[in-house]
Enzyme design. Structure first.
Site, PDB file in Angstrom:
ATOM      1  N   GLN A  38      74.328  30.770  42.523  1.00 47.90           N
ATOM      2  CA  GLN A  38      75.309  30.199  41.587  1.00 47.90           C
ATOM      3  C   GLN A  38      74.584  29.264  40.651  1.00 47.90           C
ATOM      4  O   GLN A  38      74.543  29.410  39.269  1.00 47.90           O
ATOM      5  CB  GLN A  38      76.699  29.635  42.148  1.00 47.90           C
ATOM      6  N   CYS A  78      32.559  48.317  46.481  1.00 47.17           N
ATOM      7  CA  CYS A  78      32.070  47.455  45.497  1.00 47.17           C
ATOM      8  C   CYS A  78      30.913  46.588  46.275  1.00 47.17           C
ATOM      9  O   CYS A  78      29.696  47.107  46.604  1.00 47.17           O
ATOM     10  CB  CYS A  78      32.867  46.341  44.736  1.00 47.17           C
ATOM     11  N   GLU A  89      21.971  38.593  42.647  1.00 50.27           N
ATOM     12  CA  GLU A  89      23.088  37.594  42.746  1.00 50.27           C
ATOM     13  C   GLU A  89      23.097  36.440  43.623  1.00 50.27           C
ATOM     14  O   GLU A  89      23.492  35.371  43.521  1.00 50.27           O
ATOM     15  CB  GLU A  89      24.448  38.552  42.825  1.00 50.27           C
ATOM     16  N   HIS A 146      36.290  50.905  42.662  1.00 48.31           N
ATOM     17  CA  HIS A 146      37.446  50.514  43.559  1.00 48.31           C
ATOM     18  C   HIS A 146      38.349  51.838  43.575  1.00 48.31           C
ATOM     19  O   HIS A 146      39.499  51.820  43.103  1.00 48.31           O
ATOM     20  CB  HIS A 146      38.092  49.373  42.700  1.00 48.31           C
ATOM     21  N   GLU A 185      40.787  51.862  45.878  1.00 51.96           N
ATOM     22  CA  GLU A 185      42.117  51.716  46.084  1.00 51.96           C
ATOM     23  C   GLU A 185      43.052  51.571  44.944  1.00 51.96           C
ATOM     24  O   GLU A 185      44.181  51.469  44.985  1.00 51.96           O
ATOM     25  CB  GLU A 185      42.087  50.185  46.668  1.00 51.96           C
TER      26      GLU A 185
END
Length: 546
Positions: free
Chosen positions: A192, A379, A403, A515, A517
């Site tokens: 509410q 990846c 990296e 990727h 996924e």
């Protein structure tokens, strides 16, 4: 084509599942033959979630056209067939940046730039643009009603609803209806007050979706309808369920889609939910179990790997296997050794950034290779597999990625300085480039090698998959790796970048730079994940060739 709009808001608490509820409604409407799209409006000031911590925001979902977006867009694509693009998600930061850019150019002819009308107009323009060409656009506003950040978005959708008219716009509001054990009843007061807050902005909800851990009794639904000024049949009880893929049937059973069609004057056939019934059946009737070890660095928040988690479940459905994901902190592999990986039926190393825990991921790849455990690298998961192979098989001592190590003698992974983007343009990057929006992003063509496991799984000579990375295999050192037995089974469109690697003398060792996924769905699955989970099942049954 005239587009109708459903604006979705949330109240009481965050993380109520607005995205799932909205996507489930979209799935039902799509099953009625309607063309549906979805949008997510995020009130935060970041231009996009690309540089946000996964442990704060969850995963970054990448669209076909390379937009780094909210993970809710992943839910949208898993529930409906419409592919999301950069038009389907935008933030307050993006809107403000665009308005300020126009102000600097002089587009506003010296006007004083204000939230109303300039920011709200910009929001409305983006919503209208993103909805073009669809029967229905479901627009989710992030955050909770009452948040100061979301006020411009709330005002924009209020204005838009007035401009469109009642016959083309409606509001769906999600609230929490908690159960108090001490009182032995559900409490409607938070709902509410949430609706009261919404009304103070000028928005009257047309549908209330009430989250609870149980079915909300009819008398409580009647009470909510009375005090919140909605029809009783528009108070939808959404109880907790053990699978998000049951939600479409749950809200369909309460006639939510009929409310929408009646409001918009749409005549459409009844929803065919047979595909969702099949998904639910497969999920409830597995013929076996597998345990997949996910070795990552963001495991304290499973949403950081949301699409990977879902893709593994989808692959389990296709193989009639119940998939249990065991999260393994890659730093624990470094400190405790690979003994903690024993007993896993398969190992997956997902994407990630930064050097924390990277040696643990390399050890996980080595363990999988040496012990013939099915391995899927995604990846960074491909890059660590490559580094491990270089060090321990190709005799490239100290091999690493630039990296993580600038002075390695064998930088088998390096910064991509140039590549062709999805539109055929040359992209150039240096180490001084911004972090945000500077990666190789979006759907890219991949050529699959004849006789490879990848080609066998996909069943095609070429595929398109989505990328999000700025480091790649160093082609100068590739001959040494191939001489040592590594197989390159996927190459970029120009055949200059390595996309997939395999180890031929291993029962199932595949790693991809992209990727996969992001394109897996509960109805269709994904070839790489299906093959991976199938191999895990064969490993359990002792059927996997060692």
């Amino acid at each position: 084509m005239t587009t109708n709009y459903i604006f979705v808001t949330g109240g009481v608490v965050s993380s109520l599942g607005k995205g799932i509820a909205a996507a489930s409604l979209a799935a039902i409407l799509e099953a009625r033959g309607l063309k549906v799209t979805m949008m997510k409006l995020d009130p935060y000031i970041n231009v996009d979630p690309g540089t946000m911590s996964p442990t704060q925001h969850g995963e970054v979902f990448v669209t076909e056209d390379g937009a780094e977006t909210d993970l809710d867009l992943g839910h949208y694509e898993r529930f409906i067939r419409t592919k999301m693009t950069k038009r389907n998600n935008f933030t307050a930061g993006r809107v403000y940046a665009d308005v300020l850019r126009k102000e600097r150019r002089g587009d506003y002819l010296g006007a004083t730039i204000q939230v109303i009308p300039h920011i709200t107009n910009a929001i409305k323009e983006r919503v209208i643009s993103g909805a073009e060409g669809h029967d229905i656009a479901i627009v989710e506003v992030g955050g909770t009603v009452g948040d100061i950040e979301s006020l411009p978005f709330m005002e924009a959708i209020r204005q838009l609803a007035v401009e469109l008219g009642r016959e083309r716009a409606m509001f769906m509001h999600l609230t929490l209806v908690p159960y108090l054990a001490a009182a032995g009843e559900v409490k409607t007061k938070p709902t509410q007050h949430s609706v009261k807050e919404l009304l103070s902005i000028g928005i009257q909800p047309d549908i209330l979706v009430c989250r609870s851990d149980r079915v909300i009794p009819a008398n409580e639904r009647k009470k909510i309808a009375l005090f919140c000024n909605v029809q009783e049949k528009a108070v939808i009880s959404m109880k907790d369920v053990d699978s998000i893929y049951k939600i479409p049937q749950l809200i369909k059973a309460q006639g939510t889609d009929d409310l929408v069609c009646q409001r918009f004057g749409i005549t459409a056939p009844e929803a065919d939910l047979s595909e969702w019934e099949q998904v639910i059946y497969e999920e409830a009737n597995p013929t076996g179990d597998v345990v997949i070890g996910m070795v990552g660095k963001y495991i304290e928040l499973p949403d950081a790997y949301k699409s990977v988690n879902e893709a593994l479940k989808h692959a389990g459905l296709k193989n009639r296997l119940s998939v249990t994901i065991k999260y393994v902190d890659s730093q624990d592999v470094e400190s405790k050794g690979t003994e903690i990986l024993e007993g896993l039926d398969a190992i997956l190393v997902p994407g990630g950034f930064g050097d924390r825990g990277v040696e643990g991921k390399i050890l996980a790849a080595q363990y999988a290779r040496e012990n013939k455990v099915p391995y899927l690298g995604i990846c960074l998961g491909m890059q660590v597999a490559l580094i491990e192979y270089a060090r321990n098989v190709a005799n490239m001592e100290g091999a690493h990625s630039s990296e993580f190590s600038k002075d390695t003698k064998f930088p088998v992974v390096g910064l991509i300085t140039e590549w062709i983007d999805s539109e055929g343009n040359v992209e150039e990057r240096t180490e001084k480039s911004d972090l945000g929006g500077t990666m190789r992003l979006g759907s890219q063509l991949c050529h699959l090698a004849k006789g490879s496991k990848a080609r066998e799984l996909y069943g095609n000579a070429t595929v398109e998959e989505r990328h999000r990375h700025r480091y790649e295999v160093n082609n100068n050192l590739l001959p040494q790796l191939e001489k040592a037995g590594l197989k390159v089974s996927g190459l970029s469109a120009d055949k200059k970048l390595v996309e997939i690697i395999e180890i031929p003398n291993h029962p199932w060792f595949v790693a991809a730079q992209f990727h996969p996924e992001f394109t897996s769905t509960p109805r269709d699955g994904h070839p790489l994940f299906e093959g991976f989970v199938k191999a895990a099942g064969e490993s359990v049954r002792g059927e996997l060739e060692k």
